[in-house]
Design an enzyme around this catalytic site. Structure first.
Site, PDB file in Angstrom:
ATOM      1  N   ASP A 480       5.810   9.079  63.738  1.00 45.25           N
ATOM      2  CA  ASP A 480       6.559  10.206  64.301  1.00 45.25           C
ATOM      3  C   ASP A 480       6.916   9.932  65.764  1.00 45.25           C
ATOM      4  OD1 ASP A 480       7.697  12.704  64.398  1.00 45.25           O
ATOM      5  OD2 ASP A 480       5.879  13.810  63.869  1.00 45.25           O
ATOM      6  N   ASN A 482       8.265  12.676  68.887  1.00 44.65           N
ATOM      7  CA  ASN A 482       8.691  14.069  69.016  1.00 44.65           C
ATOM      8  C   ASN A 482       9.344  14.489  70.331  1.00 44.65           C
ATOM      9  OD1 ASN A 482       8.095  15.651  66.526  1.00 44.65           O
ATOM     10  ND2 ASN A 482       6.137  14.598  66.778  1.00 44.65           N
ATOM     11  N   ASP A 550      12.941  18.306  59.666  1.00 44.93           N
ATOM     12  CA  ASP A 550      11.825  19.248  59.603  1.00 44.93           C
ATOM     13  C   ASP A 550      12.239  20.503  58.849  1.00 44.93           C
ATOM     14  OD1 ASP A 550       9.894  17.813  60.810  1.00 44.93           O
ATOM     15  OD2 ASP A 550       9.889  18.912  62.700  1.00 44.93           O
TER      16      ASP A 550
HETATM   17  C1  DGJ Z   1       7.141  16.544  63.472  1.00 47.12           C
HETATM   18  C2  DGJ Z   1       7.314  16.127  62.045  1.00 47.12           C
HETATM   19  O1  DGJ Z   1       8.664  16.099  61.714  1.00 47.12           O
HETATM   20  C3  DGJ Z   1       6.529  17.090  61.155  1.00 47.12           C
HETATM   21  O2  DGJ Z   1       6.762  16.799  59.816  1.00 47.12           O
HETATM   22  C4  DGJ Z   1       5.083  16.957  61.517  1.00 47.12           C
HETATM   23  O3  DGJ Z   1       4.623  15.676  61.218  1.00 47.12           O
HETATM   24  C5  DGJ Z   1       4.880  17.277  62.978  1.00 47.12           C
HETATM   25  N1  DGJ Z   1       5.744  16.489  63.814  1.00 47.12           N
HETATM   26  C6  DGJ Z   1       3.458  17.053  63.396  1.00 47.12           C
HETATM   27  O4  DGJ Z   1       3.278  17.219  64.725  1.00 47.12           O
END
Ligand code: DGJ
Length: 733
Positions: A480, A482, A550
């Site tokens: 991941d 973010n 998501d």
């Molecule tokens: C973002 C991902 O897209 C989600 O599916 C999940 O794994 C979260 N991060 C977890 O922090």
């Protein structure tokens, strides 16, 4: 397939069964673009671009004064800088004298079979030399001691041309590459629609098609990742082009960082397409005798409409971009605990989910975020990849063992490029993140980005990861990422090289991914960036599947998956059945609709099984069983879009197997309406002479594709869906 060079005409002709790409060298050694379109057996004309005097405002190169030849108007393969072409060019270089004028001339070329690797970069590849031919054209600016190698590869079995560029400084002093793009395509006209995929978090890859008008159209990312807001993709299609007919020229940049894709319609209504690394936060010091290699651009030509384009992207990406043992293997049905537990879990809770999942046929359990350090919220612990013993008393190893006892394999979530201020790693190395000295660093989801451009940072993270992976038999990793880059500075790098950081970061990331995927071939990697925030062909080279979004709402996903399928095949696109009301947008949808959307890609579950009724569990079990029975077809069959959910009330698509004897159609109705028009759906990809069994009827492929089936009236209610199975009976005479 082949690459021909005519000495007499000084023309290159690259052709396969699908397209031709023609360039020519002028008497004065300018390399011009001539044609990119449907395959031509031969091309007779020479120096085709008319010499027309466009006034004194379109300058002529010195040796061609008053000749009607101006770099401002001709169709070029490698437009330079400040030498008469006022359109956007491929380069922006500052030379030791502080000026920038650059103009390239043809020097020589080499033709070879096969395709060379791009060192340190992801790229399409061949498994045997017969699969492709390559051409290298060497250009120089002798005054600047600059050499450019343009590399072209034409594939035999796909309507694909790839292009990349090497920049070499053979002078005695360093030069600054402020911009060094990967490809240019000039076309003599501008009668096109531009297809692109802008987006946002949980709204990735939204399909847009607009008429091209004069001026510049810029699609880009300055985020340090390909990002959610644009896919490094564009297609130019004729206005009359549909899914199944008409011309398409598509461009996809195989890179995961800052990119730029520009379409410029000039004053004479000619079109230039450019693609490459974004000049934002980029300036590369090219030392004497050093070379800078750009990532490649994949170009697809189709005269069979947008669907024809997708078929070539799907096959190429599935067969010659994705790598490793998982490339050709069926992918497991997984369950991920994120939406059922978020950070709030312990081993007992997880094992309950695993046991329930086993009962309905799930094959892989994925432990998502929250298993390490003090990670009970998103404020802490990124960088401390050590299991939390309060949550997992027997550690990852113990949990893995228990999961395996339930006959599921074990997968793990990681976000290795990130660091929380609240972490041991940050306390030990407060300068390991991207930042500008003595300047505040922005936060995204409370976290900072580790400086993967630095070797010692990569090595420290690798050491943590390999400690886990050497010990625990993990079979899947969800990688991941973010947040996006801000204040891009690298501690310890010289001020002159600071602007190399964003690209060096991506090279560092690729190096780590290469090392991990080679060292742990048994691990199936899934690429994720808060959903599809870095779902690009660069990442697909290392990770054969990606979390598309998501957003797991069926109706929103309909659109996301529809446009994702323009370029990526279903096997690369992960979709998971989730709860209703949906966690991202609150919509309530029926299980059947949610299931059919998720079953249309690389299928999994992200839901709380404990709360499900016996009836729902039975239904979910049946969906899983169906997927397992039909996974070959969904993951390796041909995918065809039928109805566009962006432009109507329906979305539909179908899968057809290799010998066209088995197909599945999925149809989705968005909103219900009174007195609704009837909806007949025409299928595609079938064998016209084959007889198929469809819901008790025997119908020919020809009838199904030309007349179709009345289906719309069978869907009643908002957000409803149906699935149709089609099986061949026998060949018609
Ligand atoms: C973002 C991902 O897209 C989600 O599916 C999940 O794994 C979260 N991060 C977890 O922090």
């Amino acid at each position: 397939m082949g690459i021909e060079f005519s000495e007499s005409k000084k023309q290159f002709h690259l052709k396969n069964d699908y397209f031709s790409y023609i360039m020519e060298i002028t008497e004065e050694n300018h390399l011009l673009q001539v044609y990119y379109g449907k395959r031509l057996e031969t091309f007779q004309q020479r120096l085709v671009y008319p010499r027309v005097d466009r006034s004194s405002f379109s300058p002529n190169p010195y040796e061609l004064s008053n000749s009607g030849f101006s770099l401002d108007t001709v169709l070029q393969e490698f437009p330079g800088y400040d030498t008469g072409d006022y359109r956007e060019g491929m380069v922006d270089i500052t030379y030791p004298d502080g000026t920038k004028a650059t103009s390239l001339s043809y020097k020589e070329h080499r033709i070879s079979s096969g395709k060379k690797k791009l060192k340190g970069l992801p790229a399409t590849y061949v498994e045997a030399n017969e699969e492709a031919d390559s051409l290298e054209i060497i250009l120089t600016d002798e005054n600047r001691k600059l050499e450019i190698v343009l590399t072209y590869t034409i594939f035999k079995n796909y309507s694909v041309l790839t292009k990349s560029v090497q920049y070499r400084n053979y002078g005695e002093q360093a030069i600054s590459l402020n911009k060094a793009l990967s490809m240019c395509l000039d076309m003599p006209d501008s009668d096109y629609d531009l297809i692109q995929m802008p987006g946002a978090w949980a709204k990735e890859k939204q399909l847009r098609r607009n008429r091209l008008i004069q001026g510049q159209h810029v699609l880009n990312s300055k985020r340090g990742a390909s990002g959610v807001t644009q896919q490094p993709f564009l297609a130019l299609v004729s206005p009359e082009t549909t899914e199944h007919s008409g011309e398409v020229r598509a461009f996809h940049f195989v890179y995961s960082g800052n990119f730029t894709m520009k379409v410029e319609v000039d004053t004479y209504e000619q079109t230039r397409v450019l693609a490459g690394i974004n000049e934002f936060n980029f300036c590369w010091q090219l030392e004497p005798q050093e070379t800078f290699q750009t990532p490649e651009v994949v170009m697809v030509y189709s005269d069979q409409g947008i669907n024809g384009m997708s078929q070539h992207f799907h096959h190429l990406y599935r067969e010659r971009l994705a790598r490793g043992g998982h490339r050709d293997k069926e992918r497991p049905v997984l369950i991920n605990n994120w939406e059922s537990t978020y950070f709030d879990f312990n081993e007992e809770k997880l094992m309950k989910l695993v046991i329930d999942a086993r009962a309905i046929g799930v094959e892989l359990f994925v432990l998502d975020d929250g298993w390490f350090g003090q990670r009970n919220s998103d404020t802490t612990s990124l960088g401390d990849w050590i299991e939390n013993r309060e949550k997992l008393p027997d550690g990852l190893l113990g949990l893995n063992k228990k999961v395996e006892e339930q006959q599921l394999t074990f997968g793990l979530w990681l976000e290795p490029e990130m660091i929380s201020e609240q972490s041991d790693l940050f306390r030990a190395h407060p300068d390991w993140h991207l930042h500008v000295e003595n300047y505040p660093t922005s936060l995204g989801r409370n976290q900072l980005i580790l400086d993967f451009s630095r070797k010692e940072v990569r090595e420290a993270i690798m050491a943590q990861l390999t400690t886990i992976l050497d010990q625990v038999p993990i079979r899947y990793i969800k990688w991941d990422m973010n947040r996006n880059m801000t204040e891009v500075g690298s501690h310890g790098r010289s001020s002159k090289q600071q602007q190399e950081t964003a690209h060096r970061y991506i090279l560092g990331l690729y190096e780590v991914l290469e090392e991990l995927t080679v060292r742990y071939p048994e691990i199936l990697f899934e690429n994720c960036s808060g959903g599809g925030g870095r779902f690009d062909p660069g990442m697909c080279y290392y990770m054969p599947q990606s979390w598309a979004s998501d957003n797991t709402d069926a109706i929103e996903r309909l659109k996301i998956q529809y446009s994702t399928s323009m370029i990526f095949p279903p096997i690369m696109t992960c979709a998971q059945l989730s709860d209703s009301p949906n966690h991202q947008i609150g919509r309530i949808t029926e299980l059947e609709t949610r299931a059919l959307v998720a079953l249309s890609a690389n299928f999994g579950l992200m839901m709380n099984l404990e709360e499900k009724s016996a009836e729902d569990l039975k239904a979910i079990k049946a969906y899983i069983q169906w997927y397992q029975d039909n996974r070959q077809l969904i993951q390796f069959g041909s995918f065809y879009r039928l109805e566009n959910p962006y432009s109507g009330n329906y979305g539909s698509w179908m899968f057809v197997d290799k010998d066209r004897s088995h197909a599945v159609v999925m149809v989705f109705q968005i909103l219900s309406q009174a007195s609704k028009p009837l909806k007949k759906i025409r299928l595609t990809g079938l064998n016209p002479t084959m007889l198929y069994k469809v819901e008790g009827q025997q119908l020919s492929g020809e009838e199904l594709m030309n007349f179709g089936l009345y289906l719309g009236h069978r869907l009643s209610g908002d957000f409803t869906a149906l699935k149709l199975e089609i099986k061949a009976i026998k060949e018609e005479q």
